[in-house]
Every structure is written in C-alpha cells, then in structure tokens.
Write a protein that holds these residues in place. Structure first.
Motif, PDB file in Angstrom:
ATOM      1  N   GLU A 128      41.742  39.086  44.665  1.00  0.00           N
ATOM      2  CA  GLU A 128      42.577  38.028  44.097  1.00  0.00           C
ATOM      3  C   GLU A 128      42.645  36.824  45.026  1.00  0.00           C
ATOM      4  N   LYS A 129      42.767  37.088  46.323  1.00  0.00           N
ATOM      5  CA  LYS A 129      42.842  35.997  47.296  1.00  0.00           C
ATOM      6  C   LYS A 129      41.525  35.238  47.372  1.00  0.00           C
ATOM      7  N   ALA A 130      40.404  35.968  47.368  1.00  0.00           N
ATOM      8  CA  ALA A 130      39.095  35.310  47.436  1.00  0.00           C
ATOM      9  C   ALA A 130      38.874  34.390  46.244  1.00  0.00           C
ATOM     10  N   ILE A 131      39.311  34.812  45.070  1.00  0.00           N
ATOM     11  CA  ILE A 131      39.161  33.985  43.869  1.00  0.00           C
ATOM     12  C   ILE A 131      40.129  32.801  43.914  1.00  0.00           C
ATOM     13  N   ILE A 141      30.538  27.158  40.971  1.00  0.00           N
ATOM     14  CA  ILE A 141      30.266  28.587  40.869  1.00  0.00           C
ATOM     15  C   ILE A 141      31.089  29.318  41.917  1.00  0.00           C
ATOM     16  N   ALA A 142      31.841  30.322  41.494  1.00  0.00           N
ATOM     17  CA  ALA A 142      32.581  31.193  42.405  1.00  0.00           C
ATOM     18  C   ALA A 142      31.936  32.573  42.373  1.00  0.00           C
ATOM     19  N   MET A 143      31.736  33.145  43.550  1.00  0.00           N
ATOM     20  CA  MET A 143      31.155  34.482  43.631  1.00  0.00           C
ATOM     21  C   MET A 143      32.266  35.521  43.732  1.00  0.00           C
ATOM     22  N   TRP A 168      36.602  45.740  42.365  1.00  0.00           N
ATOM     23  CA  TRP A 168      37.035  44.410  42.785  1.00  0.00           C
ATOM     24  C   TRP A 168      36.582  43.350  41.791  1.00  0.00           C
ATOM     25  N   LEU A 169      35.412  43.535  41.179  1.00  0.00           N
ATOM     26  CA  LEU A 169      34.939  42.578  40.187  1.00  0.00           C
ATOM     27  C   LEU A 169      35.909  42.502  39.014  1.00  0.00           C
ATOM     28  N   GLU A 170      36.420  43.639  38.572  1.00  0.00           N
ATOM     29  CA  GLU A 170      37.400  43.643  37.488  1.00  0.00           C
ATOM     30  C   GLU A 170      38.622  42.810  37.862  1.00  0.00           C
ATOM     31  N   ARG A 171      39.054  42.945  39.101  1.00  0.00           N
ATOM     32  CA  ARG A 171      40.236  42.201  39.564  1.00  0.00           C
ATOM     33  C   ARG A 171      39.926  40.710  39.723  1.00  0.00           C
ATOM     34  N   CYS A 172      38.695  40.406  40.137  1.00  0.00           N
ATOM     35  CA  CYS A 172      38.285  39.000  40.206  1.00  0.00           C
ATOM     36  C   CYS A 172      38.331  38.361  38.830  1.00  0.00           C
ATOM     37  N   HIS A 176      40.604  35.166  37.777  1.00  0.00           N
ATOM     38  CA  HIS A 176      39.915  33.881  37.576  1.00  0.00           C
ATOM     39  C   HIS A 176      40.305  33.265  36.242  1.00  0.00           C
ATOM     40  N   ASP A 177      40.829  32.037  36.280  1.00  0.00           N
ATOM     41  CA  ASP A 177      41.244  31.359  35.043  1.00  0.00           C
ATOM     42  C   ASP A 177      40.937  29.868  35.078  1.00  0.00           C
ATOM     43  N   GLN A 178      39.882  29.499  35.769  1.00  0.00           N
ATOM     44  CA  GLN A 178      39.487  28.092  35.878  1.00  0.00           C
ATOM     45  C   GLN A 178      38.290  27.845  34.965  1.00  0.00           C
ATOM     46  N   PRO A 179      38.470  27.187  33.828  1.00  0.00           N
ATOM     47  CA  PRO A 179      37.395  27.070  32.842  1.00  0.00           C
ATOM     48  C   PRO A 179      36.196  26.249  33.299  1.00  0.00           C
ATOM     49  N   ASP A 180      36.409  25.327  34.259  1.00  0.00           N
ATOM     50  CA  ASP A 180      35.286  24.517  34.727  1.00  0.00           C
ATOM     51  C   ASP A 180      34.628  25.117  35.966  1.00  0.00           C
TER      52      ASP A 180
END
Length: 372
Positions: A128-131, A141-143, A168-172, A176-180
């Motif tokens: 969550e913090k990384a995102i 692009i966010a990884m 962790w991908l599921e949590r990312c 993540h809620d940034q459409p652009d």
C-alpha cells in the motif's frame, strides 16, 4: 488513457513492433528506457536526454522516498514537472532496491522493515505504501511491489517469494486508484521454470495494462535468462506491453525481442560513461586507452549524438584522462543514443520484415551482421 497496439510482427519469431500510448505521449516498441533513479539520468539534463531519442524513462520509488520524499515531488506538481521531463515516466516499486541494498530487519506478509541508509531511521514499506508513493510521484506507469529473491535462494524460498508477490499484487490493485497511471504486475520465480509459469499465469489473470518479468540479471548465468524469457514471454497477454526488467545489452535485448518482449531498462549506458567507456555498436571502448590520444576521428561516424557530431576521439580521451565531467556526460549521452538507436533499428526491421535476416543471428553465438 492507455492503449497498446501491435503494428507489425515477424513471421518467423515472436518479435513485434508496437505503440504504447500514455498520458504523456506514445512509446514505440521495442524500446530501451534510460534509468533516472533519483529523478535524473546521471550526468544528463532532461533536454539532453530528449536528444538521445528517449521516449520513456525510469525513476525509483525507494530512492525518491528517501530523498527528497514524495511529498516534495507531489507539491512540485509531480515528477514530470519536478525534473523537467515531458515524456512518459515509469517508476519501479523499490522492491529490488529494498532487498538488495537495505539492511533488512524483517520481512513478512505485511511488508518489509528496514533501516534508512541515510539516517538510520526505521521504515516499513508495504504494498500500500509503495503504491501511495508512486501515486504521489504521478508517474505514468507504477510497478507493483514485489519480492525479488536472490539467485542463490532455494526453491522453497523462491516459491514463498512468489506467493508473497502475488498476495502483494492484490493489495497493490486494491490501493491503486489513479486513472491516469497504469499499474504493471511483475512475474517472479527465479530460475525455476514451473514457478515462473505459475507466476506468469497468476499475474496475467489480473488483466493489468502491462506486465513485467522481474528477478533477472541478479547473478544467474546468462543462458538462464534466455531460457526463462523464451518460456515465460509467450505466457503473457499478447495485447499488453511486456517489460523485461534490468536488461540492456545488444545480444540479450535482441533475443528477448525475438521472444516477444517490448520494453527494456538498464543502468549500463550511464555507468559505463561515468567510467570512461563508450558503446560503439556492440563493442565497449575504454577511452582512457592511449590509442585514442591522437585519434581525431569521430567516436562513431554513424551516430548523431553530440559526442560524435562535435568532438573527436582524441578530445574525449583528453576529457576522460583529465577527469573532466563533460567527458563523462558526453559518453553517457552517446551510450544512451547507441542503445536507443539499436532498439529503433530492431523496430524498423520488424516493420520491414527483415528482423530474422538482420538480427536473429544473435540467437546463436555468432554476431549479427546488421545495417543499422
């Protein structure tokens, strides 16, 4: 805001030429992406970087979180405005850096705890913090945050890292809620093909805008990289960009393209430049060597970079031997231009239908005789 279209394909290989559209412009693939870890490609200004033909560049979540902090970048209007770069930016999640550079205190299913190498403070980095950091940076692009196991890790440890990466991908995705901003997933699995295949299938099932193969070039034999790319790339969605992380040599990029990879990054061109080395086609030249002292030819007569069109090998030799920063900048610019020209040439060969003839010989031990 994101779209990927395949414009041409090689009939004898899985090579394809594509166009990836982002909010800050398009990226023509196959494409090498320069690495700007701290919001700068070392020794190169953003305007100079544009002259190399770069389209999308990288920055790193881990390093920017430590300095100057994502709040500073966000207040500046995002990473594009902060660093003066108008093209697309991809931010790595920092997972590789956390596991390879930091003094780890604890890793569990929640995240990673480690000491800040700058001031010793405690940091707890979660998916969550990384995102959240990457959304504050406002990259294109966010990884996803992943666990990158070392090459020497046991099969059980690699399997645990894969399971954690998928969780962790599921949590990312939930965070993540940034459409652009597009979120890319990362395939892990070390050199264990059955784990790679499982990871590829799992990550692909989330239907993300793009997908990467991570955990390569971490000490394994180069033939292992070839094998896993050959096996994993066909498992990834055909209609999404495929990104091979940390690879940027001619032979390895060519082989990866032949197996369907679209995007590459590597610190090699600027690292070599800072040490006085130039990439001339597929060779490395040490400009410190005495043979260049009175060599007044351009570094590479076919190259359009500033180093090649303005200066001689003798002058570059003089700058490097004198420890002048200009020499290191010019060599970095040349090396970046060289790799981008190379991937441009690969793309053109795919469009013209001659990729197999001009570049596929790199699949063997012999060098390709190409015309780029």
């Amino acid at each position: 805001m994101f779209d990927f279209q395949i414009k041409a394909q090689c009939p004898n290989t899985n090579a394809r030429a594509g166009c990836f559209v982002t909010p800050h412009g398009r990226v023509l693939t196959p494409r090498f992406m320069p690495v700007g870890t701290l919001g700068t490609v070392k020794g190169v200004s953003s305007s100079q970087l544009a002259e190399t033909g770069a389209q999308m560049i990288l920055a790193n979540t881990y390093h920017l979180h430590l300095q100057p902090g994502e709040a500073v970048v966000h207040a500046a209007g995002g990473l594009h405005k902060f660093m003066g770069w108008t093209g697309p930016i991809l931010t790595d999640s920092g997972g590789f850096q956390v596991f390879s550079l930091a003094q780890l205190n604890k890793i569990d299913d929640q995240g990673v705890s480690f000491r800040n190498p700058r001031d010793g403070s405690h940091i707890h980095l979660t998916p969550e913090k990384a995102i959240a950091i990457q959304m504050a940076l406002r990259s294109d692009i966010a990884m996803a945050f992943d666990q990158c196991p070392p090459y020497q890790a046991t099969e059980n440890d690699v399997e645990d890292a894969c399971d954690r990466t998928h969780h962790w991908l599921e949590r990312c995705i939930e965070t993540h809620d940034q459409p652009d901003q597009a979120l890319f997933g990362i395939v892990q699995g070390g050199c264990f093909l059955h784990l790679r295949e499982k990871s590829a299938q799992t990550v692909a099932s989330f239907d993300l805008p793009g997908i990467a193969i991570g955990g390569v070039s971490v000490g394994e034999p180069i033939k292992e990289i070839h094998k896993l790319v050959r096996e994993v790339a066909p498992l990834l969605p055909e209609d999404r960009p495929r990104y091979l992380m940390g690879i940027g040599t001619f032979r390895e990029m060519t082989i990866a393209v032949a197996n369907g990879i679209d995007l590459f990054d590597c610190v090699l061109p600027t690292r070599l430049g800072r040490h006085g080395a130039a990439l001339v086609r597929d060779e490395r030249w040490n400009l410190k060597n005495a043979c260049f002292r009175e060599d007044y030819q351009p570094l590479d007569q076919t190259c359009t970079c500033e180093a090649c069109t303005t200066y001689s090998r003798a002058y570059l030799h003089h700058l490097v031997r004198s420890g002048e920063l200009l020499g290191l900048t010019l060599l970095s610019l040349h090396n970046l231009t060289n790799l981008i020209r190379f991937t441009n040439a690969i793309r053109q060969s795919i469009i013209e239908g001659c990729f197999s003839e001009d570049f596929a010989p790199w699949k063997s031990d012999s060098k390709a005789h190409h015309t780029w």
